[in-house]
Write a protein that holds these residues in place. Structure first.
Motif, PDB file in Angstrom:
ATOM      1  N   CYS A  69      -2.863   5.683   3.618  1.00  0.00           N
ATOM      2  CA  CYS A  69      -2.636   5.455   2.185  1.00  0.00           C
ATOM      3  C   CYS A  69      -3.927   5.752   1.435  1.00  0.00           C
ATOM      4  O   CYS A  69      -5.010   5.322   1.853  1.00  0.00           O
ATOM      5  CB  CYS A  69      -2.215   4.007   1.949  1.00  0.00           C
ATOM      6  SG  CYS A  69      -2.222   3.548   0.197  1.00  0.00           S
ATOM      7  N   HIS A  71      -4.803   4.757  -1.474  1.00  0.00           N
ATOM      8  CA  HIS A  71      -5.164   3.686  -2.417  1.00  0.00           C
ATOM      9  C   HIS A  71      -5.524   4.287  -3.789  1.00  0.00           C
ATOM     10  O   HIS A  71      -6.626   4.087  -4.317  1.00  0.00           O
ATOM     11  CB  HIS A  71      -6.266   2.802  -1.832  1.00  0.00           C
ATOM     12  CG  HIS A  71      -5.781   2.040  -0.637  1.00  0.00           C
ATOM     13  ND1 HIS A  71      -5.130   0.834  -0.732  1.00  0.00           N
ATOM     14  CD2 HIS A  71      -5.756   2.371   0.687  1.00  0.00           C
ATOM     15  CE1 HIS A  71      -4.755   0.433   0.486  1.00  0.00           C
ATOM     16  NE2 HIS A  71      -5.125   1.358   1.356  1.00  0.00           N
ATOM     17  N   VAL A  93      -4.444  -1.139  -2.919  1.00  0.00           N
ATOM     18  CA  VAL A  93      -3.052  -1.066  -3.373  1.00  0.00           C
ATOM     19  C   VAL A  93      -2.165  -1.710  -2.297  1.00  0.00           C
ATOM     20  O   VAL A  93      -2.218  -1.316  -1.128  1.00  0.00           O
ATOM     21  CB  VAL A  93      -2.620   0.398  -3.615  1.00  0.00           C
ATOM     22  CG1 VAL A  93      -1.153   0.475  -4.019  1.00  0.00           C
ATOM     23  CG2 VAL A  93      -3.504   1.048  -4.677  1.00  0.00           C
ATOM     24  N   CYS A 110       6.152   6.991  -2.518  1.00  0.00           N
ATOM     25  CA  CYS A 110       4.866   7.640  -2.234  1.00  0.00           C
ATOM     26  C   CYS A 110       5.095   9.111  -1.939  1.00  0.00           C
ATOM     27  O   CYS A 110       5.748   9.447  -0.945  1.00  0.00           O
ATOM     28  CB  CYS A 110       4.175   6.984  -1.045  1.00  0.00           C
ATOM     29  SG  CYS A 110       2.683   7.900  -0.585  1.00  0.00           S
ATOM     30  N   ILE A 115       4.105   5.414   2.786  1.00  0.00           N
ATOM     31  CA  ILE A 115       4.943   4.216   2.925  1.00  0.00           C
ATOM     32  C   ILE A 115       5.983   4.467   4.020  1.00  0.00           C
ATOM     33  O   ILE A 115       6.659   5.499   4.026  1.00  0.00           O
ATOM     34  CB  ILE A 115       5.619   3.844   1.589  1.00  0.00           C
ATOM     35  CG1 ILE A 115       4.547   3.604   0.513  1.00  0.00           C
ATOM     36  CG2 ILE A 115       6.493   2.609   1.750  1.00  0.00           C
ATOM     37  CD1 ILE A 115       5.088   3.254  -0.859  1.00  0.00           C
TER      38      ILE A 115
HETATM   39  S1  SF4 Z   1       1.056   6.718  -3.889  1.00  0.00           S
HETATM   40 FE1  SF4 Z   1       0.783   4.553  -3.272  1.00  0.00          FE
HETATM   41  S2  SF4 Z   1       1.367   4.475  -1.111  1.00  0.00           S
HETATM   42 FE2  SF4 Z   1       1.055   6.644  -1.639  1.00  0.00          FE
HETATM   43  S3  SF4 Z   1      -1.048   7.095  -1.077  1.00  0.00           S
HETATM   44 FE3  SF4 Z   1      -1.100   6.475  -3.253  1.00  0.00          FE
HETATM   45  S4  SF4 Z   1      -1.433   4.249  -3.249  1.00  0.00           S
HETATM   46 FE4  SF4 Z   1      -0.843   4.836  -1.159  1.00  0.00          FE
END
Ligand code: SF4
Ligand code: SF4
Length: 281
Positions: A69, A71, A93, A110, A115
């Motif tokens: 992720c 973040h 996050v 995402c 996710i």
């Molecule tokens: S969109 Fe959300 S889940 Fe996907 S990489 Fe960014 S912070 Fe992480």
């Protein structure tokens, strides 16, 4: 307030998977309320060093791109699933464990595939940057601590300092877009750029012999980009070239021999142009 960031160095990572194993050790069979439920033993990888190969035999280059992720500061998941995603002041996050329960659609929130769906517990999950440890005083998440050669490192700093560091160290985003990741990559050229490789040789009484004193030069539109002496096998490699960037001229010269010239059109792959034979003056 300072925020947590992670730098991933593609030139250092050797693909040992210690980061992945440390993540498993921390989260498999362990609930960390209210941060996350336990991770599945086999199906999920919240951090994943992915092997990436460039070139073609015999001149190849392999690296590992550790994905997790990002973040994101402008997190697409937070926009796609308002209320289910928490952006903490320290930059981490997190998914709300209650809203993520029974919500497989959260996986689609995402765009970078960070996710994942825990089929066992019917809950959407992702990397928490080990927020439960950071909140307890740790200075780095388990994956960073486990990396034996510091291919992963943590930076706790302001947004301004993170941008300055990114510029200074040429840290790049793995994915295009305006999501402003707090995970950035050093030496990403190993993943997103191409190289042109080849070798120089001459005929020594019927034997093809490496031209180990040769110099290779790459030009584009008549302008020299780089020049180098070949290695002990007579080989050269020009790296960090943008894919689909047009025609390059490779020149090889060595005292006592005529210059050899070859044009190469660069597409999406890293070509091996083979052996450039030098003829005696
Ligand atoms: S969109 Fe959300 S889940 Fe996907 S990489 Fe960014 S912070 Fe992480
Ligand atoms: S622990 Fe470090 S070197 Fe090993 S795969 Fe992960 S990032 Fe790469």
């Amino acid at each position: 307030m300072n925020k947590w960031h992670i730098v991933v160095d593609l030139e250092k990572c050797v693909g040992c998977y210690n980061c992945l194993m440390a993540c498993k050790d921390e989260f498999v069979d362990n609930d960390w309320p209210p941060y996350t439920r336990k991770q599945q033993k086999h199906d999920d990888k919240w951090i994943n060093p992915v092997r990436h190969e460039r070139g073609c035999a015999p001149r190849t280059d392999v690296c590992f791109v550790t994905k997790l992720c990002q973040h994101c500061e402008n997190a697409p998941c937070a926009k796609a699933a308002p209320g289910a995603v928490t952006k903490r002041p320290d930059g981490v996050v997190l998914l709300d464990v209650y809203k993520a329960k029974g919500n497989p659609d959260l996986v689609k929130a995402c765009p970078f595939g960070a996710i994942q769906w825990n089929e066992e517990l019917k809950v959407a999950q992702k990397c928490t940057m080990c927020a439960h440890l950071l909140d307890g005083g740790w200075q780095e998440p388990r994956c960073v601590q486990a990396c034996p050669i510091r291919a992963l490192s943590v930076v706790n700093c302001s947004d301004e300092d993170w941008e300055a560091l990114s510029n200074r160290e040429n840290l790049e985003s793995l994915y295009p877009g305006s999501h402003r990741p707090k995970v950035r990559y050093k030496n990403l050229y190993r993943y997103n750029k191409c190289f042109i490789a080849g070798a120089a040789a001459y005929d020594d009484h019927g034997t093809e012999t490496a031209a180990t004193n040769a110099r290779a030069t790459i030009k584009k539109d008549g302008v020299m980009l780089e020049t180098m002496y070949v290695d002990f096998l007579g080989e050269f490699k020009f790296d960090k070239l943008p894919p689909d960037s047009g025609v390059y001229t490779i020149e090889v010269d060595m005292p006592g021999f005529k210059k050899a010239v070859q044009e190469v059109e660069l597409g999406k792959d890293s070509p091996d142009i083979g052996v450039m034979m030098l003829e005696r003056d």
